[in-house]
Write a protein that holds these residues in place. Structure first.
Motif, PDB file in Angstrom:
ATOM      1  N   SER A  34       0.889  -1.674  -0.064  1.00 34.48           N
ATOM      2  CA  SER A  34      -0.154   0.152   0.038  1.00 34.48           C
ATOM      3  C   SER A  34       0.939   1.042   0.316  1.00 34.48           C
ATOM      4  O   SER A  34       0.309   2.170  -0.320  1.00 34.48           O
ATOM      5  N   HIS A  35       1.502   1.392   0.869  1.00 30.97           N
ATOM      6  CA  HIS A  35       2.588   2.060   0.261  1.00 30.97           C
ATOM      7  C   HIS A  35       4.183   2.896   0.331  1.00 30.97           C
ATOM      8  O   HIS A  35       4.705   3.610  -0.148  1.00 30.97           O
ATOM      9  N   CYS A  43      -1.345   1.194   8.861  1.00 23.25           N
ATOM     10  CA  CYS A  43      -1.729  -0.035   7.970  1.00 23.25           C
ATOM     11  C   CYS A  43      -2.318  -0.948   8.399  1.00 23.25           C
ATOM     12  O   CYS A  43      -1.690  -2.085   8.711  1.00 23.25           O
TER      13      CYS A  43
END
Length: 56
Positions: A34-35, A43
């Protein structure tokens, strides 16, 4: 496919066992999809992974 980062040279790659750049046999850290960085506590996916890897 999961991405990993070497703890020694910080090279990002696809191998979970060793780093293809510096060839260290040391364990690699999984990178958050995601990051695009190492796991972060904000998260939900990272929190789940951290708990499962630590055995808690």
């Amino acid at each position: 496919m999961s991405r990993f980062q070497c703890l020694d040279c910080e090279h990002e790659h696809g191998m979970a066992v060793s780093c293809p750049r510096c060839r260290t046999p040391r364990a690699q850290v999984e990178v958050c999809r995601s990051h695009g960085a190492r796991p972060v506590h904000r998260c939900g996916t990272c929190r789940t992974l951290t708990r499962s890897q630590s055995g808690l």
